[in-house]
Design a protein around this motif. Sequence first.
Motif, PDB file in Angstrom:
ATOM      1  N   GLY A  81       0.668   3.558 -15.150  1.00  0.00           N
ATOM      2  CA  GLY A  81       0.072   2.334 -15.681  1.00  0.00           C
ATOM      3  C   GLY A  81       0.871   1.111 -15.287  1.00  0.00           C
ATOM      4  N   PHE A  82       0.188  -0.032 -15.329  1.00  0.00           N
ATOM      5  CA  PHE A  82       0.876  -1.310 -15.159  1.00  0.00           C
ATOM      6  C   PHE A  82       1.332  -1.802 -16.527  1.00  0.00           C
ATOM      7  CE2 PHE A  82      -2.086  -1.947 -11.377  1.00  0.00           C
ATOM      8  CZ  PHE A  82      -1.101  -1.644 -10.451  1.00  0.00           C
ATOM      9  N   PHE A  83       2.440  -2.533 -16.528  1.00  0.00           N
ATOM     10  CA  PHE A  83       2.942  -3.146 -17.753  1.00  0.00           C
ATOM     11  C   PHE A  83       2.749  -4.645 -17.615  1.00  0.00           C
ATOM     12  CE2 PHE A  83       5.820  -4.645 -20.955  1.00  0.00           C
ATOM     13  CZ  PHE A  83       6.018  -3.612 -21.859  1.00  0.00           C
TER      14      PHE A  83
ATOM     15  N   ILE B 208       1.891  -8.979 -14.318  1.00  0.00           N
ATOM     16  CA  ILE B 208       2.226  -7.564 -14.322  1.00  0.00           C
ATOM     17  C   ILE B 208       3.653  -7.452 -13.814  1.00  0.00           C
ATOM     18  CG2 ILE B 208       1.737  -5.305 -13.317  1.00  0.00           C
ATOM     19  CD1 ILE B 208      -1.216  -6.198 -13.121  1.00  0.00           C
ATOM     20  N   VAL B 209       4.511  -6.833 -14.613  1.00  0.00           N
ATOM     21  CA  VAL B 209       5.937  -6.844 -14.277  1.00  0.00           C
ATOM     22  C   VAL B 209       6.473  -5.501 -13.809  1.00  0.00           C
ATOM     23  CG1 VAL B 209       6.526  -8.814 -15.735  1.00  0.00           C
ATOM     24  CG2 VAL B 209       6.497  -6.506 -16.726  1.00  0.00           C
ATOM     25  N   GLY B 210       5.720  -4.426 -14.040  1.00  0.00           N
ATOM     26  CA  GLY B 210       6.258  -3.142 -13.626  1.00  0.00           C
ATOM     27  C   GLY B 210       5.291  -1.996 -13.800  1.00  0.00           C
ATOM     28  N   ILE B 211       5.806  -0.800 -13.472  1.00  0.00           N
ATOM     29  CA  ILE B 211       5.011   0.419 -13.517  1.00  0.00           C
ATOM     30  C   ILE B 211       5.581   1.353 -14.577  1.00  0.00           C
ATOM     31  CG2 ILE B 211       4.389   2.502 -12.214  1.00  0.00           C
ATOM     32  CD1 ILE B 211       4.415   0.697  -9.690  1.00  0.00           C
TER      33      ILE B 211
ATOM     34  N   ILE C 245       4.946   6.110 -23.384  1.00  0.00           N
ATOM     35  CA  ILE C 245       5.127   5.729 -21.983  1.00  0.00           C
ATOM     36  C   ILE C 245       6.590   5.412 -21.700  1.00  0.00           C
ATOM     37  CG2 ILE C 245       2.781   4.839 -21.695  1.00  0.00           C
ATOM     38  CD1 ILE C 245       3.894   2.018 -21.925  1.00  0.00           C
ATOM     39  N   LYS C 246       6.966   5.640 -20.438  1.00  0.00           N
ATOM     40  CA  LYS C 246       8.317   5.282 -20.008  1.00  0.00           C
ATOM     41  C   LYS C 246       8.237   4.382 -18.785  1.00  0.00           C
ATOM     42  CE  LYS C 246       8.982   9.274 -16.986  1.00  0.00           C
ATOM     43  NZ  LYS C 246       9.768  10.487 -16.683  1.00  0.00           N
ATOM     44  N   ALA C 247       9.233   3.510 -18.652  1.00  0.00           N
ATOM     45  CA  ALA C 247       9.292   2.615 -17.498  1.00  0.00           C
ATOM     46  C   ALA C 247       9.627   3.434 -16.259  1.00  0.00           C
ATOM     47  CB  ALA C 247      10.343   1.538 -17.722  1.00  0.00           C
ATOM     48  N   VAL C 248       8.928   3.173 -15.159  1.00  0.00           N
ATOM     49  CA  VAL C 248       9.230   3.845 -13.894  1.00  0.00           C
ATOM     50  C   VAL C 248      10.034   2.908 -12.996  1.00  0.00           C
ATOM     51  CG1 VAL C 248       8.265   4.862 -11.804  1.00  0.00           C
ATOM     52  CG2 VAL C 248       7.196   5.306 -14.028  1.00  0.00           C
ATOM     53  N   ARG C 249       9.480   1.735 -12.710  1.00  0.00           N
ATOM     54  CA  ARG C 249      10.234   0.726 -11.961  1.00  0.00           C
ATOM     55  C   ARG C 249       9.571  -0.636 -12.075  1.00  0.00           C
ATOM     56  NH1 ARG C 249       9.598   3.640  -6.371  1.00  0.00           N
ATOM     57  NH2 ARG C 249      10.317   5.174  -7.864  1.00  0.00           N
ATOM     58  N   PRO C 250      10.384  -1.681 -11.954  1.00  0.00           N
ATOM     59  CA  PRO C 250       9.828  -3.035 -11.991  1.00  0.00           C
ATOM     60  C   PRO C 250       9.198  -3.384 -10.656  1.00  0.00           C
ATOM     61  CG  PRO C 250      12.190  -3.147 -11.653  1.00  0.00           C
ATOM     62  CD  PRO C 250      11.848  -1.684 -11.786  1.00  0.00           C
ATOM     63  N   PHE C 251       8.285  -4.322 -10.665  1.00  0.00           N
ATOM     64  CA  PHE C 251       7.766  -4.864  -9.424  1.00  0.00           C
ATOM     65  C   PHE C 251       8.849  -5.695  -8.744  1.00  0.00           C
ATOM     66  CE2 PHE C 251       2.848  -5.118  -9.970  1.00  0.00           C
ATOM     67  CZ  PHE C 251       2.774  -3.763  -9.720  1.00  0.00           C
TER      68      PHE C 251
ATOM     69  N   ASP D 212       0.594  -3.364  -3.784  1.00  0.00           N
ATOM     70  CA  ASP D 212       0.863  -4.046  -2.531  1.00  0.00           C
ATOM     71  C   ASP D 212       1.290  -5.490  -2.792  1.00  0.00           C
ATOM     72  OD1 ASP D 212       0.887  -4.024   0.322  1.00  0.00           O
ATOM     73  OD2 ASP D 212      -0.920  -5.297   0.264  1.00  0.00           O
ATOM     74  N   LEU D 213       0.548  -6.183  -3.660  1.00  0.00           N
ATOM     75  CA  LEU D 213       0.888  -7.568  -4.007  1.00  0.00           C
ATOM     76  C   LEU D 213       2.261  -7.645  -4.662  1.00  0.00           C
ATOM     77  CD1 LEU D 213      -2.557  -8.740  -5.477  1.00  0.00           C
ATOM     78  CD2 LEU D 213      -1.528  -9.482  -3.325  1.00  0.00           C
ATOM     79  N   GLY D 214       2.606  -6.601  -5.416  1.00  0.00           N
ATOM     80  CA  GLY D 214       3.904  -6.569  -6.085  1.00  0.00           C
ATOM     81  C   GLY D 214       5.020  -6.061  -5.193  1.00  0.00           C
ATOM     82  N   GLN D 215       4.645  -5.733  -3.946  1.00  0.00           N
ATOM     83  CA  GLN D 215       5.601  -5.231  -2.945  1.00  0.00           C
ATOM     84  C   GLN D 215       6.367  -4.020  -3.447  1.00  0.00           C
ATOM     85  OE1 GLN D 215       7.978  -8.596  -1.720  1.00  0.00           O
ATOM     86  NE2 GLN D 215       6.194  -9.828  -1.241  1.00  0.00           N
TER      87      GLN D 215
END
Length: 139
Positions: free
Chosen positions: A49-51, A60-63, A86-92, A133-136
């Motif tokens: 999910g997106f956060f 949207i700041v992360g996954i 949910i747990k944080a996976v990584r930031p954008f 992609d936009l979040g690189q």
Amino acid sequence: MAYWLFKSEPDVWGWDHQTAKGEQGEEWDGVRNYQARNNMRAMKLGDKGFFYHSRTGLEIVGIVEVCAEAHPDSTTDDDRWDCVDIKAVRPFVKPVSLETIKADPRLSEMVLVNNSRLSVQPVSEDEWRIICDLGQTEI
DNA sequence: GCCAACGTTGGC
DNA sequence: GCCAACGTTGGC
């Protein structure tokens, strides 16, 4: 695998809070909306999910990843309300703003654009790829 | 801080 | 079962 979007006001529960919980993750509790709850009930372990930061962030700041499927919300005795963990996976690398999303014709069907009040939303696979992609940032 | 849009509640 | 009143959300 399905994709989702979780919304929260950063002052109340932001990305920093989420990442501080680490691998264990945290309940996405407090949801009192049937549509949002139904979305959570449909989630499977490992769904991504997106956060999204609402109101004072608008980006949207992360996954995040679903690390526990729907169970009763511990913040209420009312058995209508379930939630997932949910747990944080990584930031954008680069947060994706609402403005950017609205400006992209490929994202015009997003629930975020058309039903801004729904706090837990489905995201299509195409939308997921475009926004990553936009979040690189790769999954 | 305002207020439009939306969801829920409850009287009838 | 309808709908007015109310509460909440979230972009601006």
